[in-house]
Scaffold this motif. Structure first.
Motif, PDB file in Angstrom:
ATOM      1  N   LYS A 165       0.847  -1.185   0.000  1.00 25.91           N
ATOM      2  CA  LYS A 165       0.000   0.000   0.000  1.00 25.91           C
ATOM      3  C   LYS A 165       0.889   1.244   0.000  1.00 25.91           C
ATOM      4  CE  LYS A 165      -3.565  -2.319   2.771  1.00 25.91           C
ATOM      5  NZ  LYS A 165      -4.272  -2.324   4.083  1.00 25.91           N
ATOM      6  N   ALA A 167      -0.547   4.379  -1.012  1.00 23.58           N
ATOM      7  CA  ALA A 167      -1.488   5.470  -1.238  1.00 23.58           C
ATOM      8  C   ALA A 167      -0.920   6.772  -0.669  1.00 23.58           C
ATOM      9  CB  ALA A 167      -2.831   5.155  -0.583  1.00 23.58           C
ATOM     10  N   HIS A 183      -0.822  -5.601  -8.386  1.00 25.57           N
ATOM     11  CA  HIS A 183      -1.875  -5.418  -7.379  1.00 25.57           C
ATOM     12  C   HIS A 183      -1.448  -4.445  -6.269  1.00 25.57           C
ATOM     13  CE1 HIS A 183      -4.210  -8.662  -9.184  1.00 25.57           C
ATOM     14  NE2 HIS A 183      -3.107  -9.361  -9.234  1.00 25.57           N
ATOM     15  N   ASP A 185      -1.099  -0.751  -4.473  1.00 22.10           N
ATOM     16  CA  ASP A 185      -1.962   0.422  -4.384  1.00 22.10           C
ATOM     17  C   ASP A 185      -1.122   1.702  -4.371  1.00 22.10           C
ATOM     18  OD1 ASP A 185      -3.892   2.301  -3.936  1.00 22.10           O
ATOM     19  OD2 ASP A 185      -4.551   1.546  -1.992  1.00 22.10           O
ATOM     20  N   THR A 187      -2.679   4.710  -5.101  1.00 23.14           N
ATOM     21  CA  THR A 187      -3.723   5.736  -5.168  1.00 23.14           C
ATOM     22  C   THR A 187      -3.205   7.080  -4.663  1.00 23.14           C
ATOM     23  OG1 THR A 187      -5.449   4.070  -4.807  1.00 23.14           O
ATOM     24  CG2 THR A 187      -6.044   6.362  -4.415  1.00 23.14           C
ATOM     25  N   THR A 205      -3.199  -0.335  -8.780  1.00 22.62           N
ATOM     26  CA  THR A 205      -4.137   0.791  -8.672  1.00 22.62           C
ATOM     27  C   THR A 205      -3.337   2.079  -8.632  1.00 22.62           C
ATOM     28  OG1 THR A 205      -5.713  -0.569  -7.429  1.00 22.62           O
ATOM     29  CG2 THR A 205      -5.989   1.810  -7.312  1.00 22.62           C
TER      30      THR A 205
END
Length: 445
Positions: A165, A167, A183, A185, A187, A205
């Protein structure tokens, strides 16, 4: 523990000597003592010593908020370790195992993460400016002059970021060439000038990610979600983009009507609009910028834009500081990264607008009083304000219903009678007393 040496073939089939290096298991008490001495070293205090934790097993230990800048953690096992808010600037984490580690809000400026495994790690809001996350393998020269590969007692994969992650992480100028980030992240991540040559970003993402000037040559972004991403100036030579969702993404191509399509030069239109406002519509001309892409304009700071009609306008990164946009209609506008500090925005319509990372500090988003009985309140319903700076802003009676204020800065903002019904407030910086008179928010206790 004695190291074991064996022959192993690399990807090209060549045999190399590989040393299975032992790990040194540390307790939390031992780690705390080492970190204390390192912090003394960092503060130039007597008795301090740089932390050399190469090949240590620190699985699950707590390093949250600690100063580890310039420490040597080569080959260190930090699985599920808590490094939230830690200072890891210029740290050596070469071939380290950081799987499932908590690195939220950590500072990793110029950190060496070559060959490290970040699979499943949480780096939300981390600062990775100029970090090096390329492939890497440990090697030492044997007595006979040949190279022997060195591995620690783990099964990490080089440059592995799958499921991590990141983000809102800052990855500007970072080196991620060849990284495996399926896969993952990203963001709203800041990735200006990031090197992503031949990176595997399949099904990642990247919604809202800022990829200005990023080098994505030969990268694989098939199936990735890039909704609202900014790709201006990005190098996309030989980039595999089949199946990528590019809805609302900004590229070098105009996302709306170009400024060249305006009936007059924008500076002239601004003067005519100011005359229209000053004469209550008796002279000049009202300004209509609906659907235009004006992200390169530089003449809007301090401008008179009262009653501006510009739904869907693209003003990404534009300087609008101290502008007057009372009762303006900017519904659905793209104002990400825009500077709206000190603006008079009373009664404005910013419903469904994109304001991620925008600077609205000291802006007036309160109501506009028309007469003794009529008020026009600012409408930010459904607006996306992730990581926006609203510090010191006046938000009296503002409508934030359904807005996304995740990680926004609302410190010192006046939220009296603001409506936050259904708003997302995860990670929002706000004091409890500010929420006392807010609609749709219950202050507990």
């Amino acid at each position: 523990m004695v190291a074991q040496i064996e022959k192993k073939s690399d990807r090209s089939g060549r045999e190399r000597l590989v040393e299975q290096r032992p790990l040194y298991k540390a307790t939390q008490e031992q780690l705390d003592a080492l970190l204390k001495r390192h912090e003394m070293f960092r503060n130039a205090r007597m008795g301090g010593a740089r932390a050399i934790l190469a090949n240590y097993d620190l699985t699950g230990l707590n390093l949250a908020g600690r100063d580890l800048a310039h420490a040597d953690l080569t080959g260190c096992i930090l699985r599920r370790a808590n490094l939230a808010g830690a200072n890891l600037d210029c740290c050596t984490l070469f071939a380290a195992d950081l799987r499932e580690a908590n690195l939220t809000g950590a500072s990793l400026v110029k950190v060496d993460l070559r060959g490290a495994s970040l699979r499943g790690a949480d780096l939300t809001g981390a600062n990775l400016v100029s970090a090096d996350l390329r492939d890497g393998s440990l090697a030492e020269r044997a007595a006979d002059g040949s190279l022997k590969m060195v591995v620690v007692e783990s099964d990490t994969s080089p440059a592995d970021m799958q499921g991590a992650k990141l983000a809102n992480a800052n990855l500007s100028q970072a080196k991620l060439s060849g990284v495996v980030a399926q896969h993952t992240d990203f963001t709203d991540a800041l990735m200006r000038g990031t090197k992503l040559v031949r990176a595997n970003l399949r099904n990642a993402t990247l919604d809202g990610a800022i990829l200005e000037g990023a080098d994505m040559s030969g990268a694989d972004v098939r199936g990735a979600s890039m909704k609202g991403a900014v790709l201006t100036g990005a190098v996309l030579m030989m980039t595999e983009m089949a199946g990528a969702d590019m809805a609302g993404a900004l590229t070098d191509k105009p996302a709306g009507k170009p400024a060249s399509a305006l009936p007059r030069p924008l500076e002239q239109m601004l003067k005519l609009h100011a005359e229209w406002v000053g004469t209550a519509g008796q002279g000049g001309l009202a300004l209509d910028l609906s659907g235009y892409d004006l992200r390169h304009e530089t003449c809007l700071s301090h401008a008179c834009l009262t009653r501006l009609h510009a739904p869907g306008v693209i003003l990404y990164g534009v300087d609008l500081s101290a502008a007057h946009i009372q009762v303006g209609n900017l519904r659905g506008a793209d104002l990400r990264g825009a500077n709206l500090s000190g603006c008079d925005l009373r009664g404005i319509n910013l419903a469904d607008a994109q304001l991620g990372n925008a600077n609205l500090s000291e802006a007036n988003l309160g109501y506009l009083k028309i007469d003794a009985t009529r008020l026009v309140c600012s409408d930010l319903s459904g607006a996306k304000l992730r990581y926006a700076n609203l510090s010191g802003a006046r938000l009296v009676k503002a409508d934030f219903r359904g807005a996304d204020l995740s990680f926004a800065n609302l410190l010192l903002a006046d939220l009296k009678e603001a409506d936050l019904t259904g708003a997302r407030l995860s990670g929002t910086r706000v004091k409890r007393e500010q929420m006392a008179e807010v609609t749709g928010f219950k202050v507990l206790g």
